[in-house]
Design a protein around this motif. Structure first.
Motif, PDB file in Angstrom:
ATOM      1  N   TYR A  56       0.843  -1.142  -0.086  1.00  0.00           N
ATOM      2  CA  TYR A  56       0.025   0.067   0.115  1.00  0.00           C
ATOM      3  C   TYR A  56       0.938   1.118   0.101  1.00  0.00           C
ATOM      4  O   TYR A  56       2.114   1.309   0.317  1.00  0.00           O
ATOM      5  CB  TYR A  56      -0.915  -0.016   1.238  1.00  0.00           C
ATOM      6  N   THR A  57       0.437   2.365  -0.364  1.00  0.00           N
ATOM      7  CA  THR A  57       0.768   3.691  -0.287  1.00  0.00           C
ATOM      8  C   THR A  57      -0.471   4.464   0.479  1.00  0.00           C
ATOM      9  O   THR A  57      -1.427   4.356   0.264  1.00  0.00           O
ATOM     10  CB  THR A  57       1.269   4.465  -1.534  1.00  0.00           C
ATOM     11  N   ARG A  58       0.256   5.381   1.409  1.00  0.00           N
ATOM     12  CA  ARG A  58      -0.654   6.252   2.144  1.00  0.00           C
ATOM     13  C   ARG A  58       0.055   7.474   2.224  1.00  0.00           C
ATOM     14  O   ARG A  58       1.298   7.675   2.522  1.00  0.00           O
ATOM     15  CB  ARG A  58      -1.625   5.728   3.097  1.00  0.00           C
ATOM     16  N   LEU A  59      -0.718   8.764   2.943  1.00  0.00           N
ATOM     17  CA  LEU A  59       0.065   9.698   3.375  1.00  0.00           C
ATOM     18  C   LEU A  59      -0.591   9.839   4.800  1.00  0.00           C
ATOM     19  O   LEU A  59      -1.476   9.714   5.061  1.00  0.00           O
ATOM     20  CB  LEU A  59      -0.535  11.103   2.782  1.00  0.00           C
ATOM     21  N   ALA A  60       0.435   9.970   5.810  1.00  0.00           N
ATOM     22  CA  ALA A  60       0.416  10.188   7.269  1.00  0.00           C
ATOM     23  C   ALA A  60       1.167  11.523   7.697  1.00  0.00           C
ATOM     24  O   ALA A  60       2.169  11.356   7.889  1.00  0.00           O
ATOM     25  CB  ALA A  60       0.553   8.905   7.781  1.00  0.00           C
ATOM     26  N   HIS A  61       0.208  12.493   8.065  1.00  0.00           N
ATOM     27  CA  HIS A  61       0.960  13.449   8.776  1.00  0.00           C
ATOM     28  C   HIS A  61       1.907  14.183   7.900  1.00  0.00           C
ATOM     29  O   HIS A  61       2.980  14.521   8.579  1.00  0.00           O
ATOM     30  CB  HIS A  61       1.426  13.103  10.179  1.00  0.00           C
ATOM     31  N   GLY A  62       1.421  14.149   6.585  1.00  0.00           N
ATOM     32  CA  GLY A  62       2.551  14.776   5.753  1.00  0.00           C
ATOM     33  C   GLY A  62       3.614  14.033   5.200  1.00  0.00           C
ATOM     34  O   GLY A  62       4.278  14.369   4.151  1.00  0.00           O
ATOM     35  N   ARG A  63       3.819  12.696   5.837  1.00  0.00           N
ATOM     36  CA  ARG A  63       4.942  11.881   5.153  1.00  0.00           C
ATOM     37  C   ARG A  63       4.191  10.953   4.329  1.00  0.00           C
ATOM     38  O   ARG A  63       2.965  10.089   4.763  1.00  0.00           O
ATOM     39  CB  ARG A  63       5.398  11.221   6.502  1.00  0.00           C
ATOM     40  N   LEU A  64       4.509  10.469   3.101  1.00  0.00           N
ATOM     41  CA  LEU A  64       4.315   9.353   2.311  1.00  0.00           C
ATOM     42  C   LEU A  64       5.027   8.004   3.093  1.00  0.00           C
ATOM     43  O   LEU A  64       5.910   7.823   3.272  1.00  0.00           O
ATOM     44  CB  LEU A  64       5.101   9.498   0.921  1.00  0.00           C
ATOM     45  N   VAL A  65       3.958   6.988   3.325  1.00  0.00           N
ATOM     46  CA  VAL A  65       4.228   5.905   3.852  1.00  0.00           C
ATOM     47  C   VAL A  65       4.155   4.806   2.716  1.00  0.00           C
ATOM     48  O   VAL A  65       2.871   4.878   1.972  1.00  0.00           O
ATOM     49  CB  VAL A  65       3.424   5.362   4.924  1.00  0.00           C
ATOM     50  N   VAL A  66       5.137   3.722   2.547  1.00  0.00           N
ATOM     51  CA  VAL A  66       5.089   2.937   1.664  1.00  0.00           C
ATOM     52  C   VAL A  66       5.409   1.484   2.010  1.00  0.00           C
ATOM     53  O   VAL A  66       6.301   1.200   2.854  1.00  0.00           O
ATOM     54  CB  VAL A  66       5.989   3.136   0.164  1.00  0.00           C
ATOM     55  N   ASN A  67       4.574   0.592   1.614  1.00  0.00           N
ATOM     56  CA  ASN A  67       4.719  -1.072   2.043  1.00  0.00           C
ATOM     57  C   ASN A  67       4.620  -1.635   0.619  1.00  0.00           C
ATOM     58  O   ASN A  67       3.941  -1.613  -0.007  1.00  0.00           O
ATOM     59  CB  ASN A  67       3.626  -1.323   2.886  1.00  0.00           C
ATOM     60  N   PRO A  68       5.806  -2.127   0.339  1.00  0.00           N
ATOM     61  CA  PRO A  68       5.952  -2.899  -0.930  1.00  0.00           C
ATOM     62  C   PRO A  68       5.305  -4.123  -0.979  1.00  0.00           C
ATOM     63  O   PRO A  68       5.115  -4.658  -2.162  1.00  0.00           O
ATOM     64  CB  PRO A  68       7.514  -3.081  -1.235  1.00  0.00           C
TER      65      PRO A  68
END
Length: 260
Positions: A168-180
């Motif tokens: 997944y990808t998502r935005l959290a508190h202005g940071r991009l979070v990526v799990n491949p």
């Protein structure tokens, strides 16, 4: 910490000792061309742990290694610091490693940081930046993300994690979070999951001959339950819905039901 900006980074997470899946991803043209290959942990806990380590070490300094909780558990088991491992295949994998390979795993860092064109400062970890077993999911609450981001350098704009085997990808508190997602033990759909970073974020899945890979593991791996293990995980018998139901309570939400 690498101060030189790189253009393209391939991220491989949760290989879990599945050499055929790893070989399929390493043959991808974009992986071959990447400036770096980052491994976000749980590299070895599976049917072919030593072979996976050596295949990756042959790539030299292009590989950036990060330890996962399952790698740590193998080291602790081999060194007599624990008497068991939650994953049933764990003791087999631990005993399959050479002493030198155990020492290699023991020395791996828990996080790594690179500067990637288009993404800026990127922090790589296994589960969360502060813990190799914590749970964060695509739908974890903003409060949960704020908690696990505590203490991160403000210059870090992207966090890449693994551990839950679902991309997944998502935005959290202005940071991009990526799990491949997972190369060797995907939940939700078959294939070897990974991602390409720079200048954007591109989640990828590599198809490979799963029946042939299952047959190869059965022929080459001495784990007593390898037939069932390979059928379950290479064919992704665990659905994403089942996995989310099990992982959900771990991020502090209300208790969920179901189990993989």
């Amino acid at each position: 910490m690498c101060e030189v900006e790189v253009n393209r980074v391939a991220v491989l997470s949760d290989i879990h000792g599945v050499l055929p899946a790893l070989e399929a991803v390493l043959a991808e043209p974009d992986v071959c061309a990447a400036d770096r290959i980052v491994l976000t942990g749980d590299i070895t806990a599976g049917p072919q742990p030593g072979q996976v380590i050596e295949a990756l070490r042959e790539l030299g300094d292009r590989v950036v290694w990060v330890s996962g909780n399952a790698d740590r558990e193998l080291v602790e088991y081999r060194r007599g610091e624990r008497t068991g491992i939650p994953d049933p295949i764990g003791p087999f994998a631990a005993d399959a490693l050479t002493t030198e390979q155990v020492d290699f795993l023991a020395a791996l860092p828990r996080t790594a940081t690179l500067t990637i064109r288009g993404l800026g400062r990127v922090l790589f970890c296994h589960a969360t930046p502060r813990d190799d077993e914590e749970i964060v999911l695509v739908d974890s609450s903003p409060d949960r993300w704020a908690e696990v981001f505590t203490g991160i350098d403000p210059a870090v704009t992207t966090v890449v994690c693994g551990h839950t085997h679902m991309p997944y990808t998502r935005l959290a508190h202005g940071r991009l979070v990526v799990n491949p997602g997972s190369v060797g033990m995907p939940y939700g759909r078959p294939g070897a999951h990974w991602c390409l970073l720079g200048p954007g974020t591109d989640l990828r899945v590599t198809s490979y001959d799963i029946p042939a890979a299952v047959a190869r593991l059965r022929a080459e791996c001495a784990y007593p339950d390898i037939a069932e293990w390979a059928d379950c995980y290479l064919n992704s018998r665990v659905t994403d819905t089942e996995a989310l139901a099990v992982f959900g309570p771990g991020d502090g939400r209300a208790a969920a039901t179901g189990a993989p």
